[in-house]
Design an enzyme around this catalytic site. Structure first.
Site, PDB file in Angstrom:
ATOM      1  N   GLU A   1      -0.114 -72.663  48.962  1.00 15.15           N
ATOM      2  CA  GLU A   1       0.338 -71.373  48.417  1.00 15.15           C
ATOM      3  C   GLU A   1       1.544 -71.525  47.497  1.00 15.15           C
ATOM      4  O   GLU A   1       2.693 -71.448  47.952  1.00 15.15           O
ATOM      5  CB  GLU A   1       0.708 -70.404  49.554  1.00 15.15           C
ATOM      6  CG  GLU A   1      -0.468 -69.919  50.353  1.00 15.15           C
ATOM      7  CD  GLU A   1      -0.085 -68.882  51.410  1.00 15.15           C
ATOM      8  OE1 GLU A   1       1.118 -68.600  51.576  1.00 15.15           O
ATOM      9  OE2 GLU A   1      -0.991 -68.361  52.063  1.00 15.15           O
TER      10      GLU A   1
ATOM     11  N   GLU B   1      -7.477 -69.335  53.754  1.00 11.84           N
ATOM     12  CA  GLU B   1      -6.585 -68.886  54.835  1.00 11.84           C
ATOM     13  C   GLU B   1      -6.534 -67.362  54.845  1.00 11.84           C
ATOM     14  O   GLU B   1      -6.402 -66.735  53.799  1.00 11.84           O
ATOM     15  CB  GLU B   1      -5.172 -69.449  54.600  1.00 11.84           C
ATOM     16  CG  GLU B   1      -4.215 -69.149  55.744  1.00 11.84           C
ATOM     17  CD  GLU B   1      -2.796 -69.634  55.442  1.00 11.84           C
ATOM     18  OE1 GLU B   1      -2.616 -70.839  55.156  1.00 11.84           O
ATOM     19  OE2 GLU B   1      -1.879 -68.796  55.491  1.00 11.84           O
TER      20      GLU B   1
END
Ligand code: IDC
Length: 392
Positions: A230, A317
């Site tokens: 991320e 995710e």
């Protein structure tokens, strides 16, 4: 010559049988004569077979028949062959083989669309006990999942690039990949950047890590690489893209067709930025992450429209709670997310396989088992997602 060896005993037996038909006993001399006749017949039959094969094959590959030694692999070659034969255990990943990205779809070795789904570990340094064959076996057999994501933090909590024991962390990755492989599951090696924001901060370590991983797993058709969990904060898509353009060729040098997942800015929410300026590479999926308590229609509409416009996405995710990994679960929002995910057959992994005292952990803190979990062992999110997996 290999053919000579095969033919010789056959001819010898024929001669012996013929001779036995004529006389009850054969002297050693008779046998020696028979052997030499058989040997020379074998020699010439083999020679003419080689000639015939050479002319049939344009004199190429079968020319090596002339030397038996040359056609036998050396011990070293045998060892290489043994280690490079794909060792995937029976099951899903063996059946579906090497994956590819075709348009917006992830497809299997036959070109049929495939959906991967399963659990993401928490940080493997935090909760190494769940990186185990027994855990993954329960996830496969009882939870009906076909994929596991191995999250290796780069910065937080003994991260790979912030003083963590790199050999130990790599050994955990190996344990996880081996377990998934034996169980016939797909497995994602996740370079879990977070606090450092921009993947370029630890770019050199990433290049070294993925070089080693892709060398090790070049023949594993069940391994996918996620090169930056991320990006966030100041990390722009341009910056992530330039990082990806360096890491991807390193993986491709060992594993040319590997499927690679690329994170997007703002904690892997800005897939639209990737859409506007995609990587010029095959077999890439862009990561979209959501936490259903926080991310709702704006983000699922973005997913819908990016896929409509041709962007291949992997939800590598997600959580059912808020973006902190804690707080109340929002199952209505999660259901709306799954409407979009299932509409496009998008692959997904749920955060997280641990018993931490937070709502995104699928086990209660009181649960210390690493496999064969029962209803009482599961947190609220654990119960929900296990039911969801089972219903698929
Ligand atoms: C969280 C964990 C938490 C840990 C924290 C460390 O759940 O236990 O203390 O990381 O920073 C992400 C990240 C993921 C986060 C998760 C929840 O990829 O690492 O895990 N999250 O905050 N993105 C959005 C949410």
């Amino acid at each position: 010559m290999k053919y000579r060896k095969r033919i010789l005993p056959i001819l010898l037996s024929i001669c012996m049988l013929a001779a036995c038909g004529r006389s009850e006993t054969m002297s050693e001399q008779d046998i020696a004569v028979m052997e030499s006749i058989a040997e020379s017949v074998a020699e010439s039959v083999a020679a003419s077979m080689v000639e015939a094969m050479k002319s049939e094959n344009g004199n190429s590959e079968e020319a090596s028949l002339e030397s038996e030694e040359a056609s036998q692999p050396s011990e070293a070659e045998q060892a290489v062959a043994a280690s490079s034969s794909t060792p995937i255990g029976d099951g899903f990943a063996a059946e579906h083989g090497a994956l590819k990205v075709d348009g917006v779809n992830l497809v299997d070795q036959n070109g049929d669309p495939i959906q991967l789904y399963g659990m993401s570990t928490h940080g493997i340094a935090w909760f190494p006990q769940f990186v185990s064959r027994d855990s993954f076996q329960t996830l496969r057999d009882d939870w009906n999942t076909n994929c596991v994501r191995l999250a290796m933090y780069t910065h937080e909590y003994n991260g790979y690039c912030s003083g963590g024991d790199q050999d130990y962390l790599k050994s955990l990755v190996r344990t996880g990949v081996d377990a998934a492989t034996e169980l016939g599951m797909y497995v994602i090696i996740d370079w879990h950047i977070l606090q450092e924001q921009d993947p370029n901060v630890y770019k050199q370590q990433s290049l070294d890590f993925f070089k080693e991983m892709s060398e090790t797993y070049a023949d594993h058709t069940n391994v996918l690489y996620e090169i930056c969990n991320e990006p966030n904060g100041y990390a722009s898509w341009d910056s992530v893209k330039s990082y990806a353009e360096e890491v991807i060729p390193v993986i491709r040098a060992n594993d040319p067709d590997a499927v690679i997942i690329v994170g997007t800015p703002t904690w892997s929410q800005d897939i639209d930025k990737a859409q506007a300026n995609p990587l010029d590479e095959e077999n890439i999926l862009y990561a979209l992450h959501f936490y259903a308590g926080t991310h709702k229609d704006v983000l699922w509409n973005r997913l819908d429209s990016c896929v409509q416009n041709g962007l291949p996405v992997f939800v590598s995710e997600f959580g059912m709670c808020d973006a902190s990994g804690n707080g109340a679960n929002d199952f209505n929002s999660t259901k709306s997310w799954f409407d979009v995910i299932e509409k496009y057959n998008i692959s997904f992994c749920c955060w997280n396989l641990a018993n931490k005292d937070e709502s995104s952990s699928v086990f209660k803190p009181s649960c210390t088992k690493v496999s064969d979990w029962t209803e009482e062992d599961l947190s609220e999110s654990g119960k929900w997602i296990r039911d969801y997996f089972r219903s698929k």
